[in-house]
Write a protein that holds these residues in place. Sequence first.
Motif, mmCIF file in Angstrom:
data_model
loop_
_atom_site.group_PDB
_atom_site.id
_atom_site.type_symbol
_atom_site.label_atom_id
_atom_site.label_comp_id
_atom_site.label_asym_id
_atom_site.label_seq_id
_atom_site.Cartn_x
_atom_site.Cartn_y
_atom_site.Cartn_z
ATOM 1 N N SER A 60 -5.384 -8.482 -10.327
ATOM 2 C CA SER A 60 -3.940 -8.658 -10.161
ATOM 3 C C SER A 60 -3.337 -9.061 -11.499
ATOM 4 C CB SER A 60 -3.637 -9.737 -9.114
ATOM 5 O OG SER A 60 -4.186 -9.389 -7.860
ATOM 6 N N VAL A 86 -1.746 -4.226 -9.107
ATOM 7 C CA VAL A 86 -3.048 -4.489 -8.508
ATOM 8 C C VAL A 86 -3.942 -3.290 -8.789
ATOM 9 C CG1 VAL A 86 -4.333 -4.891 -6.380
ATOM 10 C CG2 VAL A 86 -2.113 -5.983 -6.710
ATOM 11 N N THR A 107 -10.878 -10.794 -9.189
ATOM 12 C CA THR A 107 -11.702 -11.236 -8.064
ATOM 13 C C THR A 107 -12.853 -10.262 -7.885
ATOM 14 O OG1 THR A 107 -9.738 -12.165 -6.987
ATOM 15 C CG2 THR A 107 -11.699 -11.849 -5.622
ATOM 16 N N TRP A 108 -14.077 -10.799 -7.874
ATOM 17 C CA TRP A 108 -15.284 -9.974 -7.756
ATOM 18 C C TRP A 108 -16.106 -10.512 -6.593
ATOM 19 C CZ3 TRP A 108 -20.097 -10.424 -11.391
ATOM 20 C CH2 TRP A 108 -21.052 -9.472 -11.001
ATOM 21 N N ASN A 110 -13.129 -0.627 -7.511
ATOM 22 C CA ASN A 110 -14.059 -0.350 -6.415
ATOM 23 C C ASN A 110 -13.793 -1.363 -5.311
ATOM 24 O OD1 ASN A 110 -15.746 -2.764 -6.879
ATOM 25 N ND2 ASN A 110 -16.413 -1.684 -8.736
ATOM 26 N N GLU A 111 -14.519 -1.265 -4.223
ATOM 27 C CA GLU A 111 -14.249 -2.110 -3.062
ATOM 28 C C GLU A 111 -14.615 -3.565 -3.284
ATOM 29 O OE1 GLU A 111 -18.475 -1.173 -0.749
ATOM 30 O OE2 GLU A 111 -16.554 -0.464 0.076
ATOM 31 N N ASP A 112 -15.305 -3.876 -4.380
ATOM 32 C CA ASP A 112 -15.727 -5.252 -4.632
ATOM 33 C C ASP A 112 -14.872 -5.980 -5.670
ATOM 34 O OD1 ASP A 112 -17.885 -5.102 -2.854
ATOM 35 O OD2 ASP A 112 -19.143 -4.143 -4.372
ATOM 36 N N ILE A 113 -14.018 -5.262 -6.370
ATOM 37 C CA ILE A 113 -13.258 -5.871 -7.461
ATOM 38 C C ILE A 113 -11.768 -5.620 -7.272
ATOM 39 C CG2 ILE A 113 -12.817 -5.878 -9.952
ATOM 40 C CD1 ILE A 113 -15.723 -5.145 -10.398
ATOM 41 N N ASP A 114 -10.989 -6.708 -7.389
ATOM 42 C CA ASP A 114 -9.530 -6.623 -7.399
ATOM 43 C C ASP A 114 -9.028 -7.291 -8.673
ATOM 44 O OD1 ASP A 114 -9.401 -5.477 -4.854
ATOM 45 O OD2 ASP A 114 -9.397 -7.448 -3.886
ATOM 46 N N GLU A 166 0.807 -1.222 0.000
ATOM 47 C CA GLU A 166 0.000 0.000 0.000
ATOM 48 C C GLU A 166 0.840 1.272 0.000
ATOM 49 O OE1 GLU A 166 -3.181 0.035 -0.330
ATOM 50 O OE2 GLU A 166 -3.538 -2.129 -0.132
ATOM 51 N N THR A 224 -7.790 -1.777 -8.216
ATOM 52 C CA THR A 224 -9.018 -1.903 -7.414
ATOM 53 C C THR A 224 -9.991 -0.806 -7.837
ATOM 54 O OG1 THR A 224 -7.932 -0.603 -5.688
ATOM 55 C CG2 THR A 224 -7.899 -2.991 -5.441
ATOM 56 N N ASP A 254 -5.606 4.070 -3.810
ATOM 57 C CA ASP A 254 -6.861 3.307 -3.782
ATOM 58 C C ASP A 254 -7.289 2.788 -5.146
ATOM 59 O OD1 ASP A 254 -7.081 3.801 -1.031
ATOM 60 O OD2 ASP A 254 -8.075 5.722 -1.406
#
Length: 795
Positions: free
Chosen positions: A244, A234, A334-335, A238-242, A166, A236, A195
């Motif tokens: 990599s 990485v 990842t969702w 939004n908070e639901d999707i990453d 981070e 992101t 973020d």
Amino acid sequence: MRRFRACLAFAILFAALAAFAQEAAPPPAPGQKGGIEEITITAEKRETNLQDTPIAVTAITSDAITEQGLQDFNQIQFVAPALVYGGIADMAQISMRGVGVDVSTIDAEPGVALYQDGVYRGGLTSSSALLFDLERIEVLRGPQGTLYGRNSTGGSVNVITKLPGETLHLDGEALYGSYDRFRAQAGLDVPLIPDLLKVRGVFAYEGREGYTKNSFTGQKEDDLHARQAKLAAVITPNEDIDISLRFNWLRNETGGPPFIKTDDHPAGPLFLSSGNPGGLLNFPGVCDPLLTCTQVFGLNLSPPGVGTSNPRKVNYEGGQSYERDTWDVNSTVTWRIGDSMTAKWVSSYLTLDQGLHPSNNDGVDIEYLVGDYVQFNDEWQQELNLSGTAFGERLDWITGFFYYKSDIAEQYLYTLPALQATFEAIFGIFGGGPPLPPGSLAFFGTDLAGNSSPVPFLNFRLEQDLRSWAAFAQGTAHLSDRLRATAGFRWTKDRKRITQFLADNLGGAGCRQGLDTDNTWADWTLKGGLDFDLTEDVLLYGSVSRGFKAGGANAGFCGNVYQPEYIVAYEVGAKSRFLDDRVQLNISTFYYDYTDIQVRLFTNNASLVLNAAKAKNYGVELESSWVPIEPLRIDASVSYLNATYGSASATDPMNPFAGTCAPPPGACVVSIKGNTLLRAPKWKFSSAAQYDLEIGSAGVLSLRGEYAYTADQSHTIFNNDFAEQKGFSMGNLRAIWRVPESLVSGMSFQAYVENIGDVDYVTNKAPNATTGSTLSTFGPPRTWGLQINYAWDAE
């Protein structure tokens, strides 16, 4: 089954004693505290605590990898129980609990599957590029055919690389050691858009001179020059999707390990060997009752080759030069769909190009066997899975679809210049006349390029198109607060379209124009298990699983298609912590019903792969950690394995007239019942003790000693004495100075000596009837080094 029941009883007794110790443990004495860290793993494709995961798994953290200098699988075998590394040329043959792979070509299916960041890595040559910029290594023992992309009969090794952090972060290391070894690595994490986007870039270089002096050329063999790079990101949104993303690149140039001739064992019917290139022509009674054929015809044959069994001092006419280029790119999306479901899409592409330029393959100072090969592999992989919880978190589930595509091309070109006069004489004399004139072999066939050659040659080429599809599902039901049941299945279909090309001028039945085979194998793999919390810190588990490994076609023999092999595995184990978390003790016991085992035999001028036997494997593994006082930690593991073949017979190429023989011209076969499986030592033991000594304002000095023992192991199904590695011990010493934060933040120095006793141990022994000898490759000698590590984080 009687032995398995005994193992089960032992596991239950162990768990009861652990529970009693946990209940009766006194509070820690002054100066003592729990010092065993919690480790999070992803062995079951979701994050779990190591001690709460009901499978046999060894987890090696990033700190442990750095402290112990783990940079290849040869070193990892001295840490993980039941794992044995076999290396031949530039390829890895990893075995687990006696289950692995005997074929040493890139098209072979490994018995122990390798995964990098959730992506399967096929081909035995891919393994050495994996151990770079690591977060964790997970060694999973036993069939993993339910959740993982390619079915494996022995187990899986999961390699997880680092992702960007981070904050702005810099890390690096530099090492200098014996044999002029130099290694440098630098990594940088940059949060480009807070973020939203963060990246990590890493580059490493390693080079050293060879371990082995070649007295014939005056040069050193087994040198190394490697460059690796990685770029990871990485995203992101939004908070639901990453998302990599990773890109990896490797350029590797190495001169070994060299082939060491450790045995001269002429095999019938020609009895050729580098120590006697004339073979039976030098035996009295073949052409004349008293004289040899060489004397009768005045033959001018090659003189004997002179080698050495000393792995650090060889004597041959040409060196070895391996080159490898590989790069891959992979992504994981990842969702998180609400609070109870997650979708994951993993996609990857890899390309590999590897070659061995004209090189000595005989270990002697004549051109007895000269090899040249190239291998190519392109892999494409897709996996989509859904996971989540249901029924008020009483059910954990995962289901998905997997697709894997691999296109392989490999070519092996061998010449035997020293045997030209020998074969000219043999073909003429046994054809009823005098020896053929020099150069006559040029009329006995053309090579795969269409050229004639007076020199004996063997050419092999294989092209393989593999497609694999699979669907899988697994669920764990929480039957109570303490009892859980797991059930899973996987359906896999493998299709291999293979074209073989073989040519020689030694009278073999070749398929020079190409032989096409189209093979499809489809089957189910299953898993069922129970796990139970005996206490808060003691877990009991048991499982039954079935795994299979696909068949294939052998590059070394026309039309040699072999079938899949299968395992049904029964396992019972326990995991525990007690004495205020100062002791961790894990045990696993297992019993395997192992069938249709794929084995390789080197015959005269060819090789065969057979589904030769059945086996019963059973054993016990124990891993422990203990912190008796705050500065001291002791780790140990021990594994016992009994892995023997059942009723089966085969012709021993190195002793073709041994055993039970059919009436002439029938073949002779030797029973292998009761013989030990390949690379299956009965005992393995490892231990390490580390003492952290605080030296006031000067920081912390850690003193660490490591010891490992591996019992006898065989490298042929016949358990030939000339193909056996005797039991050996390995010891390492390390001193690590962690510089105090008040001086330099994040800096440490390490000095080490590995293989203190300078033990010579083999990673592979290959008896070969073509060369009439056993060629061996050896692990590294005693080495030392000085290393500095540095890590910096922006405030």
